[in-house]
Enzyme design. Structure first.
Site, PDB file in Angstrom:
ATOM      1  CG  HIS A  75      -2.076  -0.957   0.994  1.00  0.00           C
ATOM      2  ND1 HIS A  75      -2.845  -1.318   2.070  1.00  0.00           N
ATOM      3  CD2 HIS A  75      -2.839  -1.148  -0.101  1.00  0.00           C
ATOM      4  CE1 HIS A  75      -3.774  -1.997   1.604  1.00  0.00           C
ATOM      5  NE2 HIS A  75      -3.852  -1.770   0.309  1.00  0.00           N
ATOM      6  CG  ASP A 194      -3.543  -1.826  11.644  1.00  0.00           C
ATOM      7  OD1 ASP A 194      -3.758  -0.754  11.820  1.00  0.00           O
ATOM      8  OD2 ASP A 194      -3.964  -2.709  10.803  1.00  0.00           O
ATOM      9  N   GLY A 366      -9.795  -3.773   5.776  1.00  0.00           N
ATOM     10  CA  GLY A 366      -8.303  -4.655   5.792  1.00  0.00           C
ATOM     11  C   GLY A 366      -7.708  -4.621   7.154  1.00  0.00           C
ATOM     12  CG  HIS A 367      -6.897  -1.538   8.891  1.00  0.00           C
ATOM     13  ND1 HIS A 367      -5.420  -1.453   8.586  1.00  0.00           N
ATOM     14  CD2 HIS A 367      -7.208  -0.781   7.534  1.00  0.00           C
ATOM     15  CE1 HIS A 367      -4.986  -0.578   7.762  1.00  0.00           C
ATOM     16  NE2 HIS A 367      -5.983  -0.474   6.926  1.00  0.00           N
ATOM     17  CG  HIS A 389      -0.060   1.361  11.344  1.00  0.00           C
ATOM     18  ND1 HIS A 389       1.537   1.828  11.126  1.00  0.00           N
ATOM     19  CD2 HIS A 389       0.114   0.206  10.504  1.00  0.00           C
ATOM     20  CE1 HIS A 389       2.298   1.220  10.569  1.00  0.00           C
ATOM     21  NE2 HIS A 389       1.508   0.218  10.108  1.00  0.00           N
TER      22      HIS A 389
HETATM   23 ZN   LIG Z   1      -1.278   1.084   6.358  1.00  0.00          ZN
HETATM   24 ZN   LIG Z   2      -2.434  -1.262   4.307  1.00  0.00          ZN
END
Ligand SMILES: [Zn+2]
Ligand SMILES: [Zn+2]
Length: 554
Positions: A75, A194, A366-367, A389
């Site tokens: 990304h 994250d 996506g997290h 993040h």
């Molecule tokens: Zn990221």
């Molecule tokens: Zn990512």
């Protein structure tokens, strides 16, 4: 006397208190490795700025120590600053198949040829000086994502990268929970994890769910279908293609980055598609509406992306028309809501039907959400924790989640970019900081636009510009020509002729006063022009344009 035990330092250079430009330095004695090297997109008030990259002055100062850059995934917020950094310092870059595939494209665009790219596979373990680095299969909204474990003399540093836990991933590549648990068993010194979805309860749905939603949509419509999504979400693209195949539709790929990423993914064997499924945009006329799916960029409402151009009649070959069905298979990145809603309005105005996230399950994140984060914390069992993040509130939420799981609060470091956290076998503490601001990239210039330039642009954008040109005689200081006034973005001159005539008088008066007082320095003359005009214009218009006096001498 024995040598003092060396310390391990972890220094986040980006990605804290913000979404984007993720970059972390890990340092032991005279060796540094870097995890990720991302960019972020400018905020509204950064006029004319294209992208933002981390401040790497600390890295440049310690050039000789840096062993490598390790990439977790492809990304932009993890690889986007690479070309700018590699132009200044040539170090090897490690990453998996798709990650490096995307990096290669990027480096080509920047004409960077001699970079050492080292491809790794999930599961690989690499020796880099004193460090041993393990790439661990993870799961995210782009294939080939990894977590990274760094074995150091002080202990194991575990960086999750962006992740979620999907028990039924599209490519069957499960996040390697066994390996992660094994590291936890060995004992992890510190985890960086994250925090993007730390505010969300529960767990992120499997990507498979989106496939089922697509099937439903495809089964029940005769309309031409346009799907907008992130080009890097290869599995999403794959699912749209599978639905297209199943319901006898051909696929048209639209948008530069979509064409680009699909090309790379097909070359690498990550995206597998049946022959003849994709057709050229020019062949589209030969098919009926119910035989076509267009996969496009622009799901964030980006004005230059293909979807926005289709919606505003600016696309050369495609136009949204009555009866189209447009699916936004994405969720807004914070800050993009306005742009997206503008495009959605345009699409409705054109007579299209629009499906977006709040209406249907056409997107999954996506997290990791809270339950997935808890699992990660339980498996890794780190002694210390640094939430990364995320905006500050996400970091705080994640810190609280760790505390709720029983981690002593003094072992949690909710810090900012640039903070140095120091570890020995006995303790961990914040110890100073390094520069970690934002470097603004404006076209080809890196870092040459500072706060003053930004302030000027803001000023210009709000109140416009007025240039006053006057020619003075060298000998006497008397006005020979002018003053002439040129204005931009301030008032429409033809409708404000009187104002302009008066403004010229104001300038003349100001100069006359200077002449009488025998003031001849240009700086002083310019100041009196500026001051006189400023007051006059504010009184007349309640606006404060930027005033640029230009004095010439003959
Ligand atoms: Zn990221
Ligand atoms: Zn990512």
């Amino acid at each position: 006397m024995g040598r003092k035990p060396s310390k391990l330092k972890i220094i986040p250079l980006g990605g804290l208190s913000e979404i984007g430009k993720n970059m972390t330095a890990i340092e032991y004695r005279d060796e540094i490795i870097i995890i990720d090297c991302g960019l972020s997109f400018p905020e509204d008030e950064m006029l004319g700025i294209d992208i933002v990259i981390p401040d790497i002055s600390y890295i440049l100062k310690n050039k000789d120590k840096v062993k490598a850059i390790l990439l977790t995934h492809g990304h932009e917020d993890h690889i986007g600053a690479l070309p700018y950094v590699l132009k200044k310092i040539n170090i090897p870059v490690y990453g998996t198949r798709l990650t490096l595939g995307l990096v290669e494209n990027k480096l080509k665009e920047h004409k960077l040829g001699s970079v050492h790219l080292q491809r790794v596979n999930p599961g690989d373990s690499i020796k880099l000086g004193i460090f041993t680095v393990e790439f661990i299969q993870s799961c995210h909204s782009i294939p080939d994502a990894c977590a990274i474990a760094v074995h150091t003399p002080v202990g194991i540093v575990f960086h999750t990268g962006d992740f979620k836990i999907d028990y039924t991933p599209i490519d069957g590549e499960l996040i390697d929970l066994h390996k992660i648990a094994e590291l936890g068993q060995k004992g992890v010194l510190v985890m960086l994890a994250d925090s993007t979805n730390a505010e969300r309860r529960g767990a992120t749905m499997s990507e498979k769910n989106v496939g089922a939603t697509f099937e439903n949509i495809f089964r029940n419509t005769d309309k031409r279908i346009i799907v907008a999504t992130f080009s890097s979400n290869v599995h999403r693209v794959q699912q749209v293609m599978e639905a297209a195949q199943k319901y006898n539709r051909k696929v048209v790929i639209s948008g530069r980055s979509m064409v680009n990423v699909v090309g790379v993914a097909v070359d690498l064997g990550i995206l597998t598609l049946p022959e003849n499924l994709i057709i050229d945009i020019d062949e589209m006329d030969r098919y009926n509406d119910n035989e076509i799916v267009i996969i496009t960029t622009g799901s964030q409402g980006e004005p230059m992306a293909a979807l926005s151009r289709m919606a505003s009649n600016e696309h050369k070959k495609l136009e949204i028309r009555q009866g189209d069905l447009v699916v936004f298979s994405s969720s807004p990145i914070p800050g993009n809501e306005k742009l997206i809603s503008r495009v959605i309005n345009q699409l409705f105005e054109k007579g299209a039907e629009v499906i977006y996230e709040s209406l249907a399950e056409v997107h999954v994140s996506g997290h990791a959400c809270q339950e997935e984060l808890k699992l990660m914390h339980r498996l890794v069992k780190p002694k210390y924790f640094i939430p990364v993040h995320g905006e500050y509130r996400h970091l705080m939420k994640h810190a609280k989640l760790a505390a709720d799981l029983g981690m002593p609060e003094e072992n949690i470091f909710t810090i900012n970019n640039g903070t140095i956290v120091e570890f020995t076998k006995d303790y961990a503490k914040v110890n100073g900081s390094v520069p970690a601001g934002r470097v603004l990239v404006d076209g080809l210039g890196v870092g040459d636009v500072g706060n003053i330039v930004l302030r000027d642009r803001k000023h210009l954008a709000e109140d416009g510009l007025m240039v006053v040109v006057v020619t003075l005689a060298k000998e006497t200081g008397k006005i020979v020509a002018g003053p002439d006034i040129i204005s931009r973005g301030f008032v429409y001159v033809r409708e404000s002729e009187v104002l302009m005539v008066e403004a010229k008088e104001v300038v003349k008066n100001a100069l006359e006063i200077c002449e009488n007082q025998n003031i001849r320095e240009w700086a002083a003359l310019k100041n009196s022009i500026r001051d006189g005009l400023k007051d006059f214009l504010y009184e007349k218009t309640k606006r404060r344009p930027m005033i640029l006096p230009v004095i010439m001498e003959v």
